[in-house]
Design a protein around this motif. Sequence first.
Motif, short mmCIF file in Angstrom:
data_model
loop_
_atom_site.label_atom_id
_atom_site.label_comp_id
_atom_site.label_asym_id
_atom_site.label_seq_id
_atom_site.Cartn_x
_atom_site.Cartn_y
_atom_site.Cartn_z
N ARG A 90 0.83 -1.22 0.00
CA ARG A 90 0.00 0.00 0.00
C ARG A 90 0.86 1.26 0.00
O ARG A 90 0.53 2.24 -0.68
N LEU A 91 1.94 1.26 0.76
CA LEU A 91 2.81 2.43 0.81
C LEU A 91 3.50 2.67 -0.53
O LEU A 91 3.71 3.82 -0.94
N LEU A 92 3.85 1.60 -1.22
CA LEU A 92 4.50 1.74 -2.53
C LEU A 92 3.55 2.26 -3.60
O LEU A 92 4.00 2.66 -4.69
N GLN A 93 2.28 2.30 -3.33
CA GLN A 93 1.33 2.85 -4.29
C GLN A 93 1.39 4.37 -4.36
O GLN A 93 0.91 4.97 -5.33
N HIS A 94 2.00 5.00 -3.37
CA HIS A 94 2.17 6.46 -3.42
C HIS A 94 3.14 6.77 -4.56
O HIS A 94 4.22 6.17 -4.64
N ARG A 124 9.85 -0.10 -5.55
CA ARG A 124 8.85 -0.04 -6.62
C ARG A 124 9.40 -0.80 -7.80
O ARG A 124 10.60 -0.80 -8.05
N SER A 125 8.56 -1.43 -8.55
CA SER A 125 9.02 -2.22 -9.70
C SER A 125 9.64 -1.34 -10.78
O SER A 125 10.43 -1.81 -11.58
N LYS A 131 15.97 -4.41 -8.79
CA LYS A 131 15.21 -5.60 -9.18
C LYS A 131 14.39 -6.01 -7.98
O LYS A 131 14.85 -5.95 -6.85
N GLN A 132 13.17 -6.47 -8.23
CA GLN A 132 12.31 -6.92 -7.14
C GLN A 132 12.74 -8.27 -6.64
O GLN A 132 13.25 -9.09 -7.27
#
Length: 132
Positions: A90-94, A124-125, A131-132
Amino acid sequence: MQDLMRTCRKLFLRRHEVWVQIGVHDFEKTGAQRIWIDVELYVPYARSTPSTDRLDEVVDYDFVRAVVAERIGQGPIGLQETLCDDLVQRLLQHPDVQAVRLSTSKPDVYPDCEAVGVEVFRFRSDTPGTKQ
């Protein structure tokens, strides 16, 4: 990680104390437990250096607290790993957050240690050079 350290500001929230219905054991399902949440957000300097000293020029700490409150409000959680992964996602959606380090700790589980917990670190991707 070195690229993030050179190009990003680290924002943090330390030992955010919340009460969460969390656990898989029967005794944990009877009520909320105290949890500490530590969050680090990596935000590029270009998106976190205010020119007019205004809150809308940076990532607001209230955003982190709101994400935590929203997830906790969705009901019981079995594992700290699940809570960590959900919060990081959710935080990475910012749009300004490039990476997140997040940990949860249960301070009241064992009398002979400060806490037990889980920590995750995710990019983030679309973060350059990662790299994830």
